[in-house]
Design an enzyme around this catalytic site. Structure first.
Site, PDB file in Angstrom:
ATOM      1  N   ASP A   1      -7.246  34.045  43.778  1.00  0.00           N
ATOM      2  CA  ASP A   1      -7.052  32.630  43.420  1.00  0.00           C
ATOM      3  C   ASP A   1      -5.563  32.342  43.581  1.00  0.00           C
ATOM      4  OD1 ASP A   1      -6.890  30.140  42.268  1.00  0.00           O
ATOM      5  OD2 ASP A   1      -7.471  30.782  40.260  1.00  0.00           O
TER       6      ASP A   1
ATOM      7  N   ASP B   1       0.528  29.239  44.427  1.00  0.00           N
ATOM      8  CA  ASP B   1       0.846  29.954  43.185  1.00  0.00           C
ATOM      9  C   ASP B   1      -0.366  30.712  42.665  1.00  0.00           C
ATOM     10  OD1 ASP B   1      -0.315  27.365  42.630  1.00  0.00           O
ATOM     11  OD2 ASP B   1       0.198  27.642  40.518  1.00  0.00           O
TER      12      ASP B   1
ATOM     13  N   GLU C   1      -0.263  24.627  41.389  1.00  0.00           N
ATOM     14  CA  GLU C   1      -1.597  24.069  41.119  1.00  0.00           C
ATOM     15  C   GLU C   1      -2.072  24.493  39.736  1.00  0.00           C
ATOM     16  OE1 GLU C   1      -6.062  24.067  41.070  1.00  0.00           O
ATOM     17  OE2 GLU C   1      -4.671  25.724  40.734  1.00  0.00           O
TER      18      GLU C   1
ATOM     19  N   HIS D   1      -8.218  34.237  37.031  1.00  0.00           N
ATOM     20  CA  HIS D   1      -7.457  34.086  35.781  1.00  0.00           C
ATOM     21  C   HIS D   1      -7.647  35.285  34.855  1.00  0.00           C
ATOM     22  CE1 HIS D   1      -7.048  29.415  36.169  1.00  0.00           C
ATOM     23  NE2 HIS D   1      -7.153  30.012  37.342  1.00  0.00           N
TER      24      HIS D   1
HETATM   25 ZN    ZN Z   1      -6.981  28.203  42.194  1.00  0.00          ZN
HETATM   26 CA    CA Z   2      -7.128  28.869  39.319  1.00  0.00          CA
END
Ligand code: ZN
Ligand code: CA
Length: 369
Positions: A106, A78, A139, A344
C-alpha cells in the site's frame, strides 16, 4: 505482455525506498527518473510545501497513438509507518516484510502495476489513448497530496486508482464521506488529596460523554470511533484538560451529519451538566461517491475485466483514497484491487500472482483495442 519478473523486481526496488508520509523525496526522484523513459512531460507540483512534506505530486502525460478515452492512472507514493528500512522477505509466492515494518504494498503495488503497464505498452508498441499518470504524496494523511493538487491537472475522461485490497476485476464503486471530530474538555485543576472538591475532573467528564455515544458500526453504511484520548499530568492533580479525537464515516451524508451531531451533543450536554466546558471542532476530510454501474468509468473497467476473462466484482469500500478527491473535483475515478493484503499492519503482504494479475488488469484498462 506483462513481464512478471520485471514487475516483481520493480516492486521490491520500490519497497526498499523509504517513503513514509511527508518524506517522499527519494521515491519521487526515482519515479520521475523512471517515467522519463516514457515521456518528457513530467511535472512535480509543490504540494509538500503546503504541509511540511519534502516532495510534491508527480503529474506525467503520455501522448496517445490511437483514438481512445483519456485515462488517469493514479497511485500514492507514501506508505504507512513504521516503514524505514523495509526488508522484503520472499516466501514462495508471498512477499512480506521481516515483521518490523509494514511492507508498503500500500501503495507500491499500485505504482508497480502502473509502471509495468507502461513498460508493456512501450515494449510491444500497443495502441492507447492519452494517459495521465498522477502519483500523490501523503495520501495516508487524509489525502493531503490529492487535496493540494491543482484541479487543472485533472484533464482526463475518467480515472483509475490502483490502491485497494482485492485482486484484478475488483472495482470499488462507492466510498464513504469521512469527518474527524476533535474535542477539548476543560475542567478545573485541584490537588487530588487536599482539595479535590475544588476541581472538575476533565477526564471523568470526557469519559461520561464517550460512554453515552453510539460508536462502532452504526448501520450498514455508517461507522464511528473515538481513537485518541490525551490528558492529565499526574495522579495527584485533578485533570483540567483532556483531548478526545475520533471520526465518523458514512456513504450517506445525512447519516454522517447526524452521527457527528450526536457525538457533539454528547460532549456538550455532558460537559454542561457536570460543570465543565468543551470546544468541539469538526473537519470533513473527504466526500463520498457512489458510481452507477452504467457510467463510462465503470463500464470501461468491466470491459477490461471481460477482455481478460475475469468476472467483475463491485465493492463498496469503507475507506477513502485519492479517488474521493478526484471524484469531488469532477473527474470520475474508481479504485481497483491492487493485490495488497493486510494494509496498515506489520503483517502486510502480497501474492506475486495477484500482483501480476493486477498489472495485467491495469494494462487492459489502457490498451485500446
Ligand atoms: Zn493506500
Ligand atoms: Ca492505505
Amino acid at each position: 505482455m506483462i513481464d512478471t519478473n520485471r514487475l516483481i523486481n520493480l516492486f521490491l526496488e520500490l519497497v526498499a525506498i523509504d517513503s513514509e508520509s511527508g518524506d517522499e523525496r527519494e521515491i519521487c526522484d526515482f519515479l520521475k527518473q523512471y517515467l522519463s523513459q516514457f515521456t518528457k512531460d513530467i511535472q512535480e507540483d509543490n504540494a509538500g510545501a503546503s504541509f511540511g512534506g519534502n516532495a510534491g505530486n508527480i503529474i506525467a502525460r503520455i501522448k496517445g497513438n490511437a483514438p481512445a478515452p483519456r485515462i488517469l492512472l493514479n497511485a500514492h507514493m507514501d506508505v504507512i509507518a513504521p516503514a524505514k528500512g523495509v526488508k522484503p522477505v520472499r516466501d514462495g509466492d508471498i512477499i512480506r516484510s521481516d515483521g518490523s515494518t509494514t511492507l508498503g504494498a500500500d501503495d507500491k503495488a499500485g505504482i508497480a502495476c502502473i509502471l509495468e503497464a507502461l513498460n508493456a505498452i512501450r515494449g510491444h508498441s500497443l495502441p492507447h489513448g492519452d494517459l495521465l499518470v498522477i502519483f500523490t504524496v501523503s495520501e495516508e494523511i487524509h489525502l493531503k497530496g490529492a487535496h493540494a493538487l491543482d484541479p487543472k491537472h485533472l484533464d482526463a475522461d475518467f480515472g483509475f486508482t490502483l490502491d485497494s485490497t482485492g485482486v484484478a476485476g475488483d472495482i470499488i464503486t462507492s466510498s464513504p464521506s469521512h469527518d474527524t471530530i476533535a474535542a477539548r474538555v476543560f475542567g478545573r485543576a485541584a490537588h487530588a488529596g487536599m482539595e479535590p472538591e475544588k476541581g472538575t475532573n476533565a477526564i471523568w467528564v470526557a469519559s461520561r460523554a464517550i460512554a453515552r455515544m453510539k460508536l462502532g458500526r452504526i448501520d450498514s453504511e455508517t461507522t464511528a470511533n473515538i481513537g485518541i484520548i490525551k490528558g492529565g499530568r499526574a495522579t495527584n492533580i485533578v485533570p483540567d484538560q483532556v483531548e478526545v479525537t475520533g471520526e465518523a464515516r458514512s456513504r450517506n451524508l445525512e447519516k454522517l451529519d447526524a452521527q457527528i451531531a450526536h457525538m457533539k451533543e454528547c460532549l456538550e450536554t455532558t460537559a454542561a451538566q457536570l460543570g465543565a466546558t468543551v470546544k468541539v471542532g469538526v473537519q470533513r476530510e473527504y466526500m463520498a461517491y457512489k458510481h452507477s454501474e452504467q457510467i463510462p468509468v465503470i463500464q470501461h473497467a468491466v470491459a477490461a475485466a471481460a477482455s481478460l476473462g475475469l468476472e467483475p466484482h463491485f465493492i463498496s469500500s469503507g475507506g477513502g483514497s485519492d479517488a474521493n478527491v478526484f471524484n469531488e473535483r469532477g473527474l470520475p475515478t474508481a479504485p481497483m484491487g491492487a493485490a495488497m493484503q493486510n494494509p496498515h499492519r506489520l503483517d502486510e503482504f502480497l501474492n506475486v500472482n495477484d500482483l501480476a494479475g493486477a498489472a495485467r488488469f491495469t494494462l487492459a484498462l489502457v490498451h485500446a483495442k
